[in-house]
Design a protein around this motif. Sequence first.
Motif: not given
Length: 106
Positions: A32, A58-59, A64, A80-81, A84-85
């Motif tokens: 998160s 987190f999804d 975004i 996307t998340h 970013i991850y």
Amino acid sequence: MSFYLHQQPVEGDSYVRCHQVVIDNRMGAAPSVTFHRERVLTGGAAMRQPLSPTPMPFDPTAEIPLIDPETGQPTGETITHADIYAAVYSAFIAAETPAPAEGDAV
């Protein structure tokens, strides 16, 4: 009537900014992100007022819309998340991996 210690009129602009991002990546739990915000009052000396943090669970598939930080306008692209991850993970690996010494083979 209330007494206000050191009361002064304030002129200028007010805006909200994120001054800290905390990523929680616990073992066995979904990552998160929490955005810590502050209100900035400009005009003369800038004043900052802490605001409540904004969490983002987190999804991996959530998209975004990308915003140009200089203009505040949408770029038309999304991320996307999961993207970013991967970028943050890659930055961690780069920070933890020593750069080769000059003259070393890559």
